[in-house]
Design a protein around this motif. Structure first.
Motif: not given
Length: 106
Positions: A1-17, A40-50
């Motif tokens: 999977m292309d690395l630019h398609r792995v991350l979709e967007r940040p999750v911005i909540t009080e806890k994540s902040t 992240v993309n549902r098909d992405a694994n931990k190595i690709e996310i890293r």
């Protein structure tokens, strides 16, 4: 999977902040690690996310944990709809590192 398609967007909540900006404590020491949450993309694994986080933000990743958010029903009365499930990743950075433009990135 292309690395630019792995991350979709940040999750911005009080806890994540709060996790992204940790405060020193006796248990974690003077230099706690920051944790950032991404959708992240549902098909992405931990190595690709890293790899995607390290290349995109030029930081060193210590750990990646993932969780799948189940689909759920929403609606009122007769009108019902389904919100699709998605996957999120909790990325722990090396102590002392941070992502500067996290809240306006991806």
């Amino acid at each position: 999977m292309d690395l630019h398609r792995v991350l979709e967007r940040p999750v911005i909540t009080e806890k994540s902040t709060a996790q992204a900006n940790p405060t020193p404590s006796r248990r974690r020491g003077d230099n706690p690690s920051a944790k950032y949450t991404f959708r992240v993309n549902r098909d992405a694994n931990k190595i690709e996310i890293r790899e995607a986080v390290e290349k995109r933000f030029k930081v060193e990743v210590l750990d990646v944990n993932t969780a799948t958010v189940r689909p759920r029903e929403r609606g009122m009365g007769k009108r019902r709809g389904t919100i699709p499930g998605w996957k999120k990743a909790f990325v722990t950075l090396k102590a002392g590192q941070s992502i500067e433009d996290f809240f306006g990135s991806v």
